[in-house]
Write an enzyme that holds these catalytic residues in place. Structure first.
Site, mmCIF file in Angstrom:
data_model
loop_
_atom_site.group_PDB
_atom_site.id
_atom_site.type_symbol
_atom_site.label_atom_id
_atom_site.label_comp_id
_atom_site.label_asym_id
_atom_site.label_seq_id
_atom_site.Cartn_x
_atom_site.Cartn_y
_atom_site.Cartn_z
ATOM 1 N N ARG A 228 0.819 -1.069 -0.147
ATOM 2 C CA ARG A 228 -0.101 -0.045 0.030
ATOM 3 C C ARG A 228 0.856 1.221 0.079
ATOM 4 O O ARG A 228 1.893 1.256 0.415
ATOM 5 C CB ARG A 228 -1.041 0.110 1.374
ATOM 6 C CG ARG A 228 -2.037 -0.813 1.154
ATOM 7 C CD ARG A 228 -3.219 -0.279 0.250
ATOM 8 N NE ARG A 228 -4.258 -1.105 0.209
ATOM 9 C CZ ARG A 228 -4.697 -2.125 -0.659
ATOM 10 N NH1 ARG A 228 -3.709 -2.431 -1.624
ATOM 11 N NH2 ARG A 228 -5.781 -3.052 -0.567
ATOM 12 N N HIS A 276 -1.359 0.721 -9.459
ATOM 13 C CA HIS A 276 -1.932 -0.201 -8.373
ATOM 14 C C HIS A 276 -2.690 -1.392 -9.022
ATOM 15 O O HIS A 276 -3.914 -1.410 -9.009
ATOM 16 C CB HIS A 276 -2.843 0.502 -7.720
ATOM 17 C CG HIS A 276 -3.452 -0.091 -6.366
ATOM 18 N ND1 HIS A 276 -3.868 0.538 -5.095
ATOM 19 C CD2 HIS A 276 -3.707 -1.414 -6.047
ATOM 20 C CE1 HIS A 276 -3.985 -0.242 -4.346
ATOM 21 N NE2 HIS A 276 -4.053 -1.621 -4.870
HETATM 22 P P1 NDP Z 1 -2.170 -11.486 4.935
HETATM 23 O O1 NDP Z 1 -2.927 -10.640 5.971
HETATM 24 O O2 NDP Z 1 -2.314 -12.537 4.398
HETATM 25 O O3 NDP Z 1 -0.625 -10.994 5.343
HETATM 26 C C1 NDP Z 1 -0.250 -9.953 5.824
HETATM 27 C C2 NDP Z 1 1.226 -10.062 6.304
HETATM 28 O O4 NDP Z 1 1.767 -9.155 6.858
HETATM 29 C C3 NDP Z 1 1.419 -11.054 7.361
HETATM 30 O O5 NDP Z 1 2.555 -12.115 7.128
HETATM 31 C C4 NDP Z 1 1.467 -10.379 8.723
HETATM 32 O O6 NDP Z 1 2.050 -10.957 9.614
HETATM 33 C C5 NDP Z 1 2.330 -9.352 8.200
HETATM 34 N N1 NDP Z 1 2.094 -8.141 9.120
HETATM 35 C C6 NDP Z 1 0.999 -7.357 9.357
HETATM 36 N N2 NDP Z 1 1.565 -6.514 10.294
HETATM 37 C C7 NDP Z 1 2.659 -6.402 10.321
HETATM 38 C C8 NDP Z 1 3.392 -5.721 11.228
HETATM 39 N N3 NDP Z 1 3.051 -4.697 12.088
HETATM 40 N N4 NDP Z 1 4.823 -6.369 11.453
HETATM 41 C C9 NDP Z 1 5.184 -7.301 10.652
HETATM 42 N N5 NDP Z 1 4.614 -8.121 9.846
HETATM 43 C C10 NDP Z 1 3.167 -7.585 9.726
HETATM 44 O O7 NDP Z 1 -2.411 -10.337 3.683
HETATM 45 P P2 NDP Z 1 -2.417 -10.514 2.080
HETATM 46 O O8 NDP Z 1 -0.853 -11.481 1.970
HETATM 47 O O9 NDP Z 1 -3.451 -11.196 1.424
HETATM 48 O O10 NDP Z 1 -2.231 -9.035 1.630
HETATM 49 C C11 NDP Z 1 -1.135 -8.224 1.890
HETATM 50 C C12 NDP Z 1 -1.393 -6.896 1.465
HETATM 51 O O11 NDP Z 1 -1.046 -6.796 0.056
HETATM 52 C C13 NDP Z 1 -2.867 -6.273 1.326
HETATM 53 O O12 NDP Z 1 -3.178 -6.002 2.727
HETATM 54 C C14 NDP Z 1 -2.882 -5.294 0.464
HETATM 55 O O13 NDP Z 1 -2.439 -4.023 1.228
HETATM 56 C C15 NDP Z 1 -1.926 -5.450 -0.511
HETATM 57 N N6 NDP Z 1 -2.247 -6.016 -1.911
HETATM 58 C C16 NDP Z 1 -2.115 -5.257 -2.819
HETATM 59 C C17 NDP Z 1 -2.473 -5.374 -4.333
HETATM 60 C C18 NDP Z 1 -2.056 -4.630 -5.213
HETATM 61 O O14 NDP Z 1 -2.559 -4.867 -6.298
HETATM 62 N N7 NDP Z 1 -1.187 -3.814 -5.094
HETATM 63 C C19 NDP Z 1 -3.449 -6.406 -4.432
HETATM 64 C C20 NDP Z 1 -3.673 -7.291 -3.389
HETATM 65 C C21 NDP Z 1 -3.153 -6.907 -2.021
HETATM 66 P P3 NDP Z 1 1.532 -12.331 10.449
HETATM 67 O O15 NDP Z 1 1.717 -13.456 9.434
HETATM 68 O O16 NDP Z 1 2.315 -12.410 11.679
HETATM 69 O O17 NDP Z 1 0.072 -12.162 10.911
HETATM 70 C C1 OXD Z 2 -6.381 -5.532 -3.034
HETATM 71 C C2 OXD Z 2 -6.059 -4.358 -4.126
HETATM 72 O O1 OXD Z 2 -6.175 -5.119 -1.739
HETATM 73 O O2 OXD Z 2 -6.243 -4.527 -4.922
HETATM 74 O O3 OXD Z 2 -6.607 -6.655 -3.354
HETATM 75 O O4 OXD Z 2 -5.164 -3.523 -3.566
#
Ligand code: NDP
Ligand code: OXD
Length: 313
Positions: A228, A276
């Site tokens: 993000r 994005h």
């Molecule tokens: P998940 O919730 O499955 O994974 C998030 C990861 O981030 C987990 O490993 C989590 O740790 C870690 N995390 C969260 N907070 C912290 C912190 N404070 N310190 C360290 N690690 C942290 O999410 P997804 O993998 O499904 O998606 C991740 C992100 O990708 C979404 O939230 C979105 O913002 C972005 N995204 C972007 C897209 C794009 O087109 N650019 C499309 C889809 C998603 P833990 O495993 O310990 O919980």
């Molecule tokens: C998502 C994105 O969060 O597209 O799925 O950014």
């Protein structure tokens, strides 16, 4: 009782068409024309207007139409109902394609060859082996693990960092603030797939870039952010590139989206920009996922992928 499609910044007509085809018997309203807010039971949301959800007194569930939910939790009048996010192989595959594409682009120095081609230059530059490069994935969740395993299969050394402790075969894992320094010190290409929460806001700043490995095969470390825009400090990315703290960056997400015309990121020679779209939400795929969850809910089952509102992801 109806569904509500609350979508900004995407092609609403494509979502309406898909919803009519996939669920012809379900009535729905589309923002901004929510004429009967009292009828809405389920909100299907992507960046809903702040305060809109609070106007729906019979709302039961909010579905995010993507993996991220920051666009929902940012609403300070958010009703106290479950928020469900998307976990779908289609999103993971698309994101991994993006990550692999951009890791390889930096590893194989494709931007340099593009510049050579523009000047009719036939020249080869030294190429390190994939196994000499350390890729650090920040956010070892659904998307991060998929990308990590695919990069591992290509021969890279892969590390991952998460909030809680994780074990993933073939990947060196680090967690929490205590593990962050060691993780960054072993990272030549940093791939950020974190969610945007109060705990991760602005985490990609100059101080963090300075902790990355600076003696890897690329000479200077590289940043790839597809998490993000709120995770990054864009002024610090520019400063880091200027000071040689970073060598290059691929950015899919921005502090302000769409990226304003006036942003210096657009024309920086070492920055690659995408709008994005690292992992776009396909209406048919995402709505199928939501409708399956609704079926579970309406037949008395427990839905998957309900977000923990305390962690905010
Ligand atoms: P998940 O919730 O499955 O994974 C998030 C990861 O981030 C987990 O490993 C989590 O740790 C870690 N995390 C969260 N907070 C912290 C912190 N404070 N310190 C360290 N690690 C942290 O999410 P997804 O993998 O499904 O998606 C991740 C992100 O990708 C979404 O939230 C979105 O913002 C972005 N995204 C972007 C897209 C794009 O087109 N650019 C499309 C889809 C998603 P833990 O495993 O310990 O919980
Ligand atoms: C998502 C994105 O969060 O597209 O799925 O950014």
């Amino acid at each position: 009782m109806s569904l509500a499609l609350l979508i900004s910044n995407w092609d609403v007509a494509a979502w309406q068409k898909s919803l009519v085809q996939l669920a012809p018997d379900r009535a729905f309203q589309t923002a901004p024309d929510i004429l009967h807010p009292e009828d809405v039971r389920y909100a299907l949301a992507w960046k809903p207007a702040p305060g809109l959800l609070a106007q729906m007194p019979n709302l039961e569930i909010i579905f995010s139409l993507g993996a991220g939910v920051d666009h929902i939790f940012e609403d300070d009048q958010l009703p106290d109902v479950p928020v469900v996010r998307i976990i779908d192989p289609d999103l993971s595959v698309r994101m991994s394609e993006y990550v692999v594409l951009h890791v390889l682009m930096h590893h194989r120095k494709q931007r340099v060859y593009d510049a050579f081609q523009a000047d009719n230059v036939w020249k080869e530059i030294p190429q390190a082996a994939a196994s000499a490069l350390q890729i650090g994935i920040m956010g070892l969740g659904i998307l991060g693990i998929d990308a990590a395993l695919k990069l591992k299969n290509l021969g890279f050394q892969v590390n991952g960092w998460s909030r809680t402790e994780k074990s993933v075969e073939g990947i060196d894992t680090f967690f929490g603030q205590v593990g962050l320094g060691a993780f960054l010190g072993q990272t030549d290409i940093l791939v950020c797939l974190l969610p945007h929460t109060p705990a991760t806001d602005g985490i990609l700043d100059l101080a963090l870039f300075e902790k990355l490995s600076h003696d890897g095969p690329l000479g200077k470390p590289v940043l790839i952010n597809a998490g993000r825009g709120g995770l990054q400090r864009e002024a610090d990315i520019l400063k880091a590139l200027e000071k040689g703290v970073l060598g290059a960056a691929t950015l899919d997400v921005f502090e302000t989206e769409p990226l304003p015309d006036s942003s210096p990121l657009w024309t920086h020679p070492n920055i690659t920009i995408t709008p994005h779209n690292a992992s776009a939400s396909d209406p048919d795929t995402i709505l199928r996922n939501v409708l399956e969850q609704l079926e579970v809910h309406e037949t008395g089952g427990t839905m998957a992928n309900i977000v923990d509102p305390v962690q905010g992801y």
